[in-house]
Design an enzyme around this catalytic site. Structure first.
Site, short mmCIF file in Angstrom:
data_model
loop_
_atom_site.label_atom_id
_atom_site.label_comp_id
_atom_site.label_asym_id
_atom_site.label_seq_id
_atom_site.Cartn_x
_atom_site.Cartn_y
_atom_site.Cartn_z
N ARG A 47 11.37 -36.15 -45.30
CA ARG A 47 11.76 -35.21 -44.25
C ARG A 47 11.92 -35.93 -42.91
O ARG A 47 12.76 -35.58 -42.09
CB ARG A 47 10.75 -34.05 -44.15
CG ARG A 47 11.05 -33.09 -43.01
CD ARG A 47 10.54 -31.67 -43.23
NE ARG A 47 9.20 -31.58 -43.79
CZ ARG A 47 8.07 -31.88 -43.14
NH1 ARG A 47 8.11 -32.30 -41.89
NH2 ARG A 47 6.91 -31.75 -43.73
N TYR A 99 33.97 -19.53 -34.73
CA TYR A 99 33.71 -19.62 -36.17
C TYR A 99 32.80 -18.46 -36.55
O TYR A 99 31.81 -18.18 -35.87
CB TYR A 99 33.05 -20.97 -36.51
CG TYR A 99 32.53 -21.02 -37.92
CD1 TYR A 99 33.41 -21.02 -38.99
CD2 TYR A 99 31.17 -21.02 -38.18
CE1 TYR A 99 32.93 -21.03 -40.29
CE2 TYR A 99 30.69 -21.03 -39.48
CZ TYR A 99 31.57 -21.03 -40.54
OH TYR A 99 31.11 -21.03 -41.82
N ASP A 172 32.65 -28.53 -31.92
CA ASP A 172 32.67 -28.43 -33.37
C ASP A 172 33.95 -29.13 -33.83
O ASP A 172 35.05 -28.63 -33.63
CB ASP A 172 32.65 -26.96 -33.80
CG ASP A 172 32.61 -26.77 -35.31
OD1 ASP A 172 33.04 -27.68 -36.04
OD2 ASP A 172 32.18 -25.69 -35.76
N LYS A 197 32.96 -29.63 -45.41
CA LYS A 197 34.40 -29.47 -45.43
C LYS A 197 35.09 -30.82 -45.68
O LYS A 197 34.90 -31.39 -46.73
CB LYS A 197 34.86 -28.80 -44.14
CG LYS A 197 34.01 -27.57 -43.73
CD LYS A 197 34.12 -26.41 -44.71
CE LYS A 197 33.09 -25.31 -44.46
NZ LYS A 197 33.05 -24.78 -43.10
#
Ligand SMILES: *Cc1c(COP(=O)(O)O)cnc(C)c1O
Length: 376
Positions: A47, A99, A172, A197
């Site tokens: 982590r 978005y 973004d 994406k």
């Protein structure tokens, strides 16, 4: 080193213990201490840091021309971290055609109650100026090209307006990728990606990442949110993303070329009212996109004459293009955004959004043409 070379090499030397050329996938959650109690490898617990995730972060920082990258479990986890981690909490100026995930974050989670979101059309720099100044705006969230209206925002001008008002500007860059657009060069304070994406590129991983320049006030808060809130990118997803990055420059070239051809064909069809794509010379975003991008991307929307019913009929007749959400993979995908987004959507009723994939452009065009020809 040029971008194409960085996409293959940065973060990934040949593995010294085995000579492996392809980077190993490290799934171990924990790492051994030396007899003296120290961690000889520098790794302790996944982590906090993981070799495969570190490699992905190094590659992303290099591609965006940043100092550090912080990888999260999804694009939304990355967005949430920026919102929660930016130093002055309060007002956040967002695009009015933001978005859709951000709208859901505002409407459906505590983030909407804790922050004051102000939507504005950022193509209008005077409107942006008014929205940002005179109030304690901490963050300006920029998306360009935007979703699903494919609007282009002037990154340099928007960042300057934000910074003059004492706010951070974050872009973004999911749709453009660092291959086509590098917002840090235009003065952005950070760049965010949904690696789900184009970076992954094959519709088979979920991850998000934020890249910060040297000395960024976001760097430490984001790293602490990643470690302690725990929505870290999984090693396998980082490994897939690293694999995807190697072909990102080549894929973007092919995506862009296909999209330009598809846009031209749609533009010429009698049942198409309008094509929204900055690669078209008469698109309102064309000149700006030519200035700040090295290609026009492969996301486009088109408005079918006849409204929602006609658009749904066209989507229903497609044989090759897949009716599914998301974007940036090898498969061409199509979506009727108004029905996905509901009553708050800015998408016109007849709008279909296409992620132009890597099939032969003529096959994509043939499929769209036969579907449109079916309209009376
Ligand atoms: C998909 C997407 C996101 C969210 O990313 P996830 O990986 O789905 O959480 C954010 N911004 C844009 C522009 C996107 O396309």
């Amino acid at each position: 080193m040029r971008l194409q070379t960085k996409a293959i090499h940065i973060g990934r030397g040949v593995d010294p213990s085995t000579g492996a050329v392809s980077i190993p996938l490290h799934t171990s959650t924990t790492f051994e201490r030396g007899a003296d109690g120290a961690f000889p490898s520098g790794f302790e617990y996944t982590r906090d840091a993981n070799p495969t995730r570190n490699a992905f972060e190094a590659a992303m920082a290099a591609l965006e021309g940043g100092h550090q990258a912080i990888a999260f479990s999804s694009g939304m986890a990355a967005i949430s971290a920026v919102i929660e981690g930016h130093p002055s909490r309060g007002r956040i100026v967002v695009p009015d055609d933001m978005y859709f995930g951000i709208r859901s974050l505002m409407d459906e989670t505590d983030i909407g109650r804790r922050f004051d979101f102000v939507p504005v059309d950022m193509r209008d720099l005077d409107a942006l100026h008014t929205a940002v100044t005179g109030a304690d705006t901490g963050l300006v969230w920029i998306e360009t090209p935007s979703n699903p209206l494919i609007r282009v925002v002037d990154i340099a001008a928007a960042c300057q307006i934000a910074n003059e008002a004492g706010a951070l500007a974050v872009v973004d860059n999911t749709w453009a990728t660092p291959v086509l657009q590098r917002p840090l060069e235009f003065g952005a304070d950070a760049v965010m990606h949904s690696a789900t994406k184009y970076i992954g590129g094959h519709s088979d991983l979920m991850a998000g990442v934020v890249v910060t320049p040297e000395g960024s006030p976001l760097e430490r808060p984001l790293r602490m949110i990643q470690r302690h809130k725990g929505s870290v990118a999984a090693p396998f997803d980082c490994w897939l993303a690293l694999r995807g990055l190697q072909t990102l420059p080549l894929r973007m070239e092919a995506h862009c070329e296909g999209a330009r051809k598809v846009a031209d064909a749609l533009n010429a069809h009698r049942h198409v009212k309008q094509v929204l794509f900055p690669g078209l010379p008469d698109d309102p975003g064309h000149a700006l996109a030519t200035r700040q991008m090295s290609g026009y991307g492969a996301m486009l929307s088109f408005i079918v004459a006849g409204g929602a019913e006609a658009a749904m009929a066209v989507a229903g007749r497609l044989r090759l293009i897949v009716r599914a959400t998301s974007l940036g993979g090898a498969h061409s995908l199509i979506e009727h955004r108004a029905s996905v987004e509901g009553p708050k959507s800015m998408a016109p009723a007849g709008l279909l959004r296409v992620s132009v994939g890597l099939e032969h452009p003529q096959d994509i065009i043939d499929d769209l043409t036969q579907a449109l020809d079916g309209l009376a």
